[in-house]
Design a protein around this motif. Structure first.
Motif, PDB file in Angstrom:
ATOM      1  N   VAL A 165       0.871  -1.172   0.000  1.00 42.28           N
ATOM      2  CA  VAL A 165       0.000   0.000   0.000  1.00 42.28           C
ATOM      3  C   VAL A 165       0.910   1.225   0.000  1.00 42.28           C
ATOM      4  CG1 VAL A 165      -1.714   1.283   1.328  1.00 42.28           C
ATOM      5  CG2 VAL A 165      -1.894  -1.209   1.124  1.00 42.28           C
ATOM      6  N   ALA A 166       0.683   2.125  -0.947  1.00 46.54           N
ATOM      7  CA  ALA A 166       1.554   3.284  -1.113  1.00 46.54           C
ATOM      8  C   ALA A 166       1.012   4.541  -0.438  1.00 46.54           C
ATOM      9  CB  ALA A 166       1.786   3.547  -2.600  1.00 46.54           C
ATOM     10  N   GLY A 167      -0.175   4.463   0.153  1.00 42.51           N
ATOM     11  CA  GLY A 167      -0.742   5.620   0.835  1.00 42.51           C
ATOM     12  C   GLY A 167      -2.246   5.489   0.980  1.00 42.51           C
ATOM     13  N   SER A 207      -7.023   4.409  -2.088  1.00 42.78           N
ATOM     14  CA  SER A 207      -5.674   4.004  -1.722  1.00 42.78           C
ATOM     15  C   SER A 207      -4.946   3.480  -2.953  1.00 42.78           C
ATOM     16  CB  SER A 207      -5.731   2.902  -0.656  1.00 42.78           C
ATOM     17  OG  SER A 207      -4.439   2.446  -0.330  1.00 42.78           O
ATOM     18  N   PRO A 208      -3.768   4.021  -3.239  1.00 42.55           N
ATOM     19  CA  PRO A 208      -2.973   3.435  -4.317  1.00 42.55           C
ATOM     20  C   PRO A 208      -2.207   2.220  -3.798  1.00 42.55           C
ATOM     21  CG  PRO A 208      -1.867   5.370  -3.453  1.00 42.55           C
ATOM     22  CD  PRO A 208      -3.168   5.236  -2.705  1.00 42.55           C
ATOM     23  N   ARG A 216     -15.440   7.090   3.220  1.00 44.26           N
ATOM     24  CA  ARG A 216     -14.149   7.398   3.817  1.00 44.26           C
ATOM     25  C   ARG A 216     -13.490   6.089   4.254  1.00 44.26           C
ATOM     26  NH1 ARG A 216     -12.213  11.497   4.513  1.00 44.26           N
ATOM     27  NH2 ARG A 216     -12.556  13.581   5.159  1.00 44.26           N
ATOM     28  N   VAL A 217     -12.200   5.990   4.021  1.00 37.89           N
ATOM     29  CA  VAL A 217     -11.459   4.810   4.464  1.00 37.89           C
ATOM     30  C   VAL A 217     -11.299   4.931   5.976  1.00 37.89           C
ATOM     31  CG1 VAL A 217      -9.344   3.472   4.263  1.00 37.89           C
ATOM     32  CG2 VAL A 217     -10.214   4.728   2.264  1.00 37.89           C
ATOM     33  N   PRO A 218     -11.920   4.013   6.740  1.00 33.89           N
ATOM     34  CA  PRO A 218     -11.870   4.144   8.197  1.00 33.89           C
ATOM     35  C   PRO A 218     -10.484   3.830   8.764  1.00 33.89           C
ATOM     36  CG  PRO A 218     -12.991   2.121   7.592  1.00 33.89           C
ATOM     37  CD  PRO A 218     -12.691   2.855   6.308  1.00 33.89           C
ATOM     38  N   ALA A 219     -10.254   4.315   9.957  1.00 33.90           N
ATOM     39  CA  ALA A 219      -8.974   4.080  10.632  1.00 33.90           C
ATOM     40  C   ALA A 219      -8.705   2.595  10.788  1.00 33.90           C
ATOM     41  CB  ALA A 219      -8.973   4.784  11.988  1.00 33.90           C
ATOM     42  N   SER A 220      -9.746   1.798  10.995  1.00 32.74           N
ATOM     43  CA  SER A 220      -9.545   0.347  11.166  1.00 32.74           C
ATOM     44  C   SER A 220      -8.927  -0.286   9.922  1.00 32.74           C
ATOM     45  CB  SER A 220     -10.865  -0.349  11.507  1.00 32.74           C
ATOM     46  OG  SER A 220     -11.826  -0.113  10.490  1.00 32.74           O
ATOM     47  N   VAL A 221      -9.235   0.234   8.763  1.00 36.29           N
ATOM     48  CA  VAL A 221      -8.619  -0.252   7.522  1.00 36.29           C
ATOM     49  C   VAL A 221      -7.211   0.314   7.394  1.00 36.29           C
ATOM     50  CG1 VAL A 221      -8.736  -0.218   5.005  1.00 36.29           C
ATOM     51  CG2 VAL A 221     -10.819  -0.612   6.338  1.00 36.29           C
ATOM     52  N   GLN A 222      -7.072   1.611   7.566  1.00 43.71           N
ATOM     53  CA  GLN A 222      -5.764   2.244   7.426  1.00 43.71           C
ATOM     54  C   GLN A 222      -4.742   1.653   8.394  1.00 43.71           C
ATOM     55  OE1 GLN A 222      -5.585   6.521   7.036  1.00 43.71           O
ATOM     56  NE2 GLN A 222      -7.712   6.592   6.343  1.00 43.71           N
ATOM     57  N   ALA A 267      -4.527  -1.283   9.483  1.00 42.28           N
ATOM     58  CA  ALA A 267      -4.188  -2.674   9.167  1.00 42.28           C
ATOM     59  C   ALA A 267      -3.030  -2.778   8.179  1.00 42.28           C
ATOM     60  CB  ALA A 267      -5.415  -3.404   8.619  1.00 42.28           C
ATOM     61  N   PHE A 268      -2.712  -1.690   7.502  1.00 40.93           N
ATOM     62  CA  PHE A 268      -1.686  -1.699   6.456  1.00 40.93           C
ATOM     63  C   PHE A 268      -0.609  -0.677   6.758  1.00 40.93           C
ATOM     64  CE2 PHE A 268      -5.668  -3.032   4.601  1.00 40.93           C
ATOM     65  CZ  PHE A 268      -5.306  -4.177   3.912  1.00 40.93           C
ATOM     66  N   GLU A 269       0.619  -1.116   6.653  1.00 41.49           N
ATOM     67  CA  GLU A 269       1.737  -0.199   6.807  1.00 41.49           C
ATOM     68  C   GLU A 269       2.092   0.343   5.425  1.00 41.49           C
ATOM     69  OE1 GLU A 269       6.051  -0.318   9.000  1.00 41.49           O
ATOM     70  OE2 GLU A 269       4.667  -1.975   9.280  1.00 41.49           O
ATOM     71  N   VAL A 270       2.149   1.629   5.299  1.00 39.62           N
ATOM     72  CA  VAL A 270       2.406   2.282   4.012  1.00 39.62           C
ATOM     73  C   VAL A 270       3.902   2.251   3.697  1.00 39.62           C
ATOM     74  CG1 VAL A 270       2.338   4.522   2.824  1.00 39.62           C
ATOM     75  CG2 VAL A 270       0.366   3.752   4.164  1.00 39.62           C
ATOM     76  N   ILE A 271       4.206   1.929   2.447  1.00 36.59           N
ATOM     77  CA  ILE A 271       5.575   2.036   1.938  1.00 36.59           C
ATOM     78  C   ILE A 271       5.540   3.065   0.816  1.00 36.59           C
ATOM     79  CG2 ILE A 271       7.498   0.880   0.805  1.00 36.59           C
ATOM     80  CD1 ILE A 271       6.519  -1.760   1.968  1.00 36.59           C
ATOM     81  N   GLU A 272       6.271   4.143   0.995  1.00 41.62           N
ATOM     82  CA  GLU A 272       6.284   5.207  -0.018  1.00 41.62           C
ATOM     83  C   GLU A 272       7.466   5.088  -0.963  1.00 41.62           C
ATOM     84  OE1 GLU A 272       6.081   8.870   2.131  1.00 41.62           O
ATOM     85  OE2 GLU A 272       4.071   8.459   2.886  1.00 41.62           O
ATOM     86  N   ASP A 273       8.521   4.403  -0.542  1.00 43.71           N
ATOM     87  CA  ASP A 273       9.770   4.372  -1.283  1.00 43.71           C
ATOM     88  C   ASP A 273       9.972   3.030  -1.991  1.00 43.71           C
ATOM     89  OD1 ASP A 273      12.350   4.727  -2.229  1.00 43.71           O
ATOM     90  OD2 ASP A 273      13.282   4.783  -0.250  1.00 43.71           O
TER      91      ASP A 273
END
Length: 152
Positions: A81-83, A89-90, A123-129, A131-137
């Motif tokens: 997940v990129a963000g 979410s991309p 809206r993407v709820p906090a419970s979904v967000q 659950a995934f650690e974002v990798i931007e790089d």
């Protein structure tokens, strides 16, 4: 939580097109499969979404084919997940060939979080967000692939 999710892919004759390399529809199928597997590994199975009355719709795909994949090639498909935006979410993907450490294709899908019954964006709820650690790089992803999957 699975920050980077990977799966091996063996390119078989069944996915080879008339040009002698992997058909673009195979890439799309693998992208959808790994996205669902990653979400399930992070606790967001199809059943959980059904209980919540939510789902994800695909707004767009972008695939950049850098090299052909041929029958017999062994690849690693990585996704992350990129963000997160308010309602979307991309998710990014790398198709990587360990034997020569080459990226075969890069891709991104924009997923939109929706109410399942209506398809209306939510809206993407906090419970979904959460659950995934974002990798931007993407460089971090490449370093992980080299360390975990390089063949001696």
């Amino acid at each position: 939580m699975h920050r980077l999710f990977t799966q091996p892919i063996r390119i078989t004759d069944e996915v080879i097109d008339t040009n002698g390399h992997t058909n673009n529809l195979a890439y799309l199928a693998w992208m959808q499969e790994i996205a669902m597997a990653h979400a399930a590994a992070c606790g967001w199975t199809l059943e959980r979404h059904a209980q919540e009355g939510t789902s994800w719709f695909i707004r767009s795909h972008f695939i950049e084919y850098l090299r052909p994949a041929m029958a017999g090639d062994d690849l690693v498909l990585a996704t992350w997940v990129a963000g997160f935006a308010a309602r979307s979410s991309p998710r990014r993907y790398l198709f990587w060939r360990p034997h020569d450490q080459r990226v075969i294709a890069k891709a991104e899908t924009l997923w939109v979080y929706v109410q399942a019954a209506t398809g209306r964006p939510l809206r993407v709820p906090a419970s979904v967000q959460n659950a995934f650690e974002v990798i931007e790089d993407e460089e971090e992803v490449m370093q992980t692939l080299v360390v975990e999957f390089s063949q001696p």
